[in-house]
Design an enzyme around this catalytic site. Structure first.
Site, PDB file in Angstrom:
ATOM      1  N   TYR A  32       0.865  -1.184   0.000  1.00 53.56           N
ATOM      2  CA  TYR A  32       0.000   0.000   0.000  1.00 53.56           C
ATOM      3  C   TYR A  32       0.900   1.232   0.000  1.00 53.56           C
ATOM      4  O   TYR A  32       0.855   2.094   0.886  1.00 53.56           O
ATOM      5  CB  TYR A  32      -1.006   0.012   1.161  1.00 53.56           C
ATOM      6  CG  TYR A  32      -2.282   0.677   0.697  1.00 53.56           C
ATOM      7  CD1 TYR A  32      -3.125   0.034  -0.203  1.00 53.56           C
ATOM      8  CD2 TYR A  32      -2.606   1.960   1.090  1.00 53.56           C
ATOM      9  CE1 TYR A  32      -4.258   0.660  -0.693  1.00 53.56           C
ATOM     10  CE2 TYR A  32      -3.738   2.589   0.604  1.00 53.56           C
ATOM     11  CZ  TYR A  32      -4.557   1.935  -0.287  1.00 53.56           C
ATOM     12  OH  TYR A  32      -5.670   2.553  -0.764  1.00 53.56           O
ATOM     13  N   GLY A  36       6.435   8.053   0.929  1.00 54.74           N
ATOM     14  CA  GLY A  36       7.544   7.692   1.826  1.00 54.74           C
ATOM     15  C   GLY A  36       8.281   6.471   1.297  1.00 54.74           C
ATOM     16  O   GLY A  36       9.516   6.446   1.219  1.00 54.74           O
ATOM     17  N   HIS A  37       7.503   5.442   0.904  1.00 53.39           N
ATOM     18  CA  HIS A  37       8.133   4.232   0.335  1.00 53.39           C
ATOM     19  C   HIS A  37       8.854   4.566  -0.972  1.00 53.39           C
ATOM     20  O   HIS A  37       9.944   4.066  -1.240  1.00 53.39           O
ATOM     21  CB  HIS A  37       7.071   3.178   0.006  1.00 53.39           C
ATOM     22  CG  HIS A  37       6.314   2.653   1.178  1.00 53.39           C
ATOM     23  ND1 HIS A  37       4.961   2.825   1.313  1.00 53.39           N
ATOM     24  CD2 HIS A  37       6.719   1.929   2.236  1.00 53.39           C
ATOM     25  CE1 HIS A  37       4.557   2.229   2.424  1.00 53.39           C
ATOM     26  NE2 HIS A  37       5.601   1.687   3.006  1.00 53.39           N
ATOM     27  N   GLY A 147      12.569   4.126   6.658  1.00 60.14           N
ATOM     28  CA  GLY A 147      12.179   5.512   6.908  1.00 60.14           C
ATOM     29  C   GLY A 147      12.345   5.894   8.373  1.00 60.14           C
ATOM     30  O   GLY A 147      12.050   5.100   9.275  1.00 60.14           O
ATOM     31  N   GLN A 148      12.769   7.119   8.605  1.00 63.64           N
ATOM     32  CA  GLN A 148      12.983   7.629   9.970  1.00 63.64           C
ATOM     33  C   GLN A 148      11.659   7.793  10.721  1.00 63.64           C
ATOM     34  O   GLN A 148      11.648   7.906  11.933  1.00 63.64           O
ATOM     35  CB  GLN A 148      13.763   8.950   9.901  1.00 63.64           C
ATOM     36  CG  GLN A 148      13.985   9.666  11.220  1.00 63.64           C
ATOM     37  CD  GLN A 148      14.860   8.895  12.203  1.00 63.64           C
ATOM     38  OE1 GLN A 148      15.520   7.911  11.844  1.00 63.64           O
ATOM     39  NE2 GLN A 148      14.870   9.318  13.463  1.00 63.64           N
TER      40      GLN A 148
END
Ligand code: PAF
Length: 281
Positions: A32, A36-37, A147-148
């Site tokens: 999904y 960000g991805h 991701g941070q």
């Protein structure tokens, strides 16, 4: 785009890439996909000859009352988006492929997982560490991207990789946000319009804390109180935790005198969101 569903297929793919001398990057996801991805994939593409994206909603990291069954899934859309962001191959195994009958090996970490999300979601990081260890063993990447936004997850994975002598580099990519500051998350789709609006309080509270630190505030309890008050002023917000810890060791901190992690987890309706910022002095 090559989408493979078995461990044997992805192993063969990366074996051939390795023979051609290509650097392998892995972006582990639960699908999904959002910006960000895609940012993780773009970073991987800059550094690597082959970008492997895993899409696997890992049952092991969900608690019994969590959203495993409802977690959003759309493989066709994910394949299209990942292709546009530079992915070369998608590894999309079934749960039985990753955890066949008789599976019984797990990765447990110590102190790092008994706080923040580890305390709110018992077993969560055991599930994350186990699946990520398996993905590292299957794909054998040179680089893996996280991701941070999931700050504790990154610390857990870095610790696991160091402790188990895993031969790869973990790359952390800054949180990608919506224009109004809300951190990108696959779970944002659960939010009603009112909850979506209310959820911006997370970013605003983190920003406010950053401004206070920049203005000279060093008292962690005071910063904690200010963030709690701001989030509580939003009627739709139900706080799970607001915590400040030393970074990266996650030791308790009373007076900020180095980097500290301010992390929040807050429910809006049935949707639990997390966010964080690094407070640097
Ligand atoms: O961050 C996630 O999406 C998951 O925790 C991960 C790292 C893909 C493991 O399932």
């Amino acid at each position: 785009m090559y989408v493979c569903h078995t461990i044997a297929e992805i192993r063969e793919y990366v074996r051939q890439a390795g023979e051609r001398g290509l650097v392998i990057g892995l972006v582990p996801t639960m699908g999904y996909l959002h910006e960000g991805h895609l940012e993780l994939m773009r970073r991987a593409k800059d550094q690597c000859g082959v970008v492997v994206v895993s899409i696997f909603v890992n049952p092991l990291q969900f608690g019994p009352r969590e959203d495993y069954a409802e977690y959003p899934r759309d493989l066709e859309r994910d394949v299209r988006l990942a292709g546009g962001a530079g992915a070369d191959v998608i590894f999309n195994p079934a749960a039985e492929e990753m955890y066949p009958e008789g599976y019984c090996t797990y990765v447990d970490l110590g102190d790092l997982t008994d706080k923040l999300c580890g305390r709110s979601r018992p077993g969560h990081f055991r599930g994350v560490a186990t699946v990520v260890a398996k993905l590292f063993n299957i794909v054998r990447p040179d680089y893996a991207y996280f991701g941070q936004k999931d700050a504790q997850q990154v610390l857990v994975i870095r610790q696991m990789a160091a402790d188990l002598d895993m031969d790869l580099e973990i790359v952390t990519v800054p949180t990608v946000r919506e224009p109004d500051g809300l951190a990108m998350s696959s779970r944002n789709v659960y939010l009603s319009p009112a909850e979506r609006q209310a959820a911006t309080v997370l970013f605003h509270s983190l920003e406010m804390a950053g401004r206070e630190v920049a203005a000279g505030e060093r008292d962690a309890a005071k910063l904690h109180r200010m963030v709690m008050e701001m989030i509580k002023s939003e009627p739709l917000a139900e706080i799970d935790y607001v915590e400040i810890y030393g970074y990266p060791g996650l030791a308790p901190v009373a007076v900020l005198d180095g980097a500290a992690l301010l992390a929040v987890a807050v429910k809006f309706g049935r949707t639990r969101l997390i966010d964080n910022t690094l407070l640097e002095v």
